[in-house]
Scaffold this active site. Structure first.
Site, PDB file in Angstrom:
ATOM      1  N   ALA A 141      82.008 114.513  16.119  1.00 17.04           N
ATOM      2  CA  ALA A 141      82.875 115.598  15.642  1.00 17.04           C
ATOM      3  C   ALA A 141      82.290 116.942  16.032  1.00 17.04           C
ATOM      4  CB  ALA A 141      83.038 115.520  14.129  1.00 17.04           C
ATOM      5  N   CYS A 142      83.158 117.811  16.543  1.00 15.39           N
ATOM      6  CA  CYS A 142      82.720 119.170  16.852  1.00 15.39           C
ATOM      7  C   CYS A 142      83.932 120.083  16.722  1.00 15.39           C
ATOM      8  CB  CYS A 142      82.131 119.264  18.252  1.00 15.39           C
ATOM      9  SG  CYS A 142      83.349 119.116  19.550  1.00 15.39           S
ATOM     10  N   SER A 143      83.794 121.342  17.054  1.00 17.84           N
ATOM     11  CA  SER A 143      84.943 122.226  16.958  1.00 17.84           C
ATOM     12  C   SER A 143      85.873 121.933  18.125  1.00 17.84           C
ATOM     13  CB  SER A 143      84.509 123.694  16.971  1.00 17.84           C
ATOM     14  OG  SER A 143      83.817 123.977  18.144  1.00 17.84           O
ATOM     15  N   THR A 155      82.134 117.910  22.899  1.00 17.19           N
ATOM     16  CA  THR A 155      81.630 116.544  22.746  1.00 17.19           C
ATOM     17  C   THR A 155      82.344 115.560  23.667  1.00 17.19           C
ATOM     18  OG1 THR A 155      82.828 116.657  20.684  1.00 17.19           O
ATOM     19  CG2 THR A 155      80.468 116.393  20.528  1.00 17.19           C
ATOM     20  N   GLN A 211      86.857 118.807  14.021  1.00 19.42           N
ATOM     21  CA  GLN A 211      86.312 118.583  12.679  1.00 19.42           C
ATOM     22  C   GLN A 211      87.353 118.240  11.623  1.00 19.42           C
ATOM     23  OE1 GLN A 211      86.432 121.504  14.175  1.00 19.42           O
ATOM     24  NE2 GLN A 211      86.633 123.224  12.778  1.00 19.42           N
TER      25      GLN A 211
END
Lengths: 105, 102
Positions: B7-9, B14, B39
């Protein structure tokens, strides 16, 4: 090869300014709990990460300024986006911590 | 089959890490499903994952994610900023497998 290196630069930026953003938010959470010493520590750590991210970014800016064209990359644009949002959040959080201090006094 | 969620913005940075991790898994002969989400999608996606890894830019949301992680019974951790900065798929894959516990 060029894309590979710009991807790496983007990742170094996201990693550094992203860590800074997390620390800035953690500083705000600490201030919310009334722990201003921890908040200041987190802000100081955030600054170190932010400066590192900025340095990486500056290498590309200098490259382009020197006439060496930098190819467009969506990932790099995303990295710049992270840099700018971290800068904004940082300035606002510093003010918000001051507000928490005023409330606590 | 190991199911690894990142999970990332926006799930953007990612995504590239996912391809590097997939390469690393393939090279090691590990059967893994690896995917990245933004996210806000993470809590829903966690239901079908074995482990959640969070990008360093989302570390401040770890506490929030930890609540859902406990509910669905999976481990979670933050990706090491150095491994992330190097797009080191191998290191991140190793971390995920270690968290899953084998």
């Amino acid at each position: 090869m060029i894309n590979e290196s710009i991807d790496r630069i983007a990742f170094q930026m996201i990693s550094n300014v992203g860590s800074a953003k997390s620390l800035v938010m953690e500083a705000l959470y600490a201030a919310k709990e009334g722990n201003f010493t921890l908040a200041e520590e987190k802000l100081a750590q955030a600054k170190e990460y932010f400066v590192e991210g900025h340095k990486v970014h500056a290498t590309l800016i200098q490259k382009e300024a020197a006439g060496d064209k930098v190819d467009f990359s969506l990932l790099f644009m995303h990295a710049e986006d992270q840099l700018i949002s971290t800068e904004t959040i940082n300035e606002l959080v510093k003010e918000m911590i001051e507000l928490y201090k005023r409330i606590d006094n | 089959m190991k199911r690894i969620l990142l999970a990332c913005s926006a799930g953007m940075s990612t995504s590239l890490l996912v391809s590097k991790m997939e390469e690393a898994a393939k090279a090691k002969g590990i059967d893994a499903e690896i995917w990245a989400v933004a996210q806000d999608k993470a809590p829903e996606e966690m239901k079908r994952a074995d482990v959640l890894l969070i990008g360093p830019q989302m570390r401040f949301m770890k506490k929030k994610f930890a609540v859902t992680a406990e509910e669905v019974g999976i481990p979670l951790d933050v990706i090491d900023p150095v491994a992330y900065g190097r797009i080191d798929g191998q290191a991140v894959l190793d971390k995920a497998l270690k968290l899953i516990g084998d």
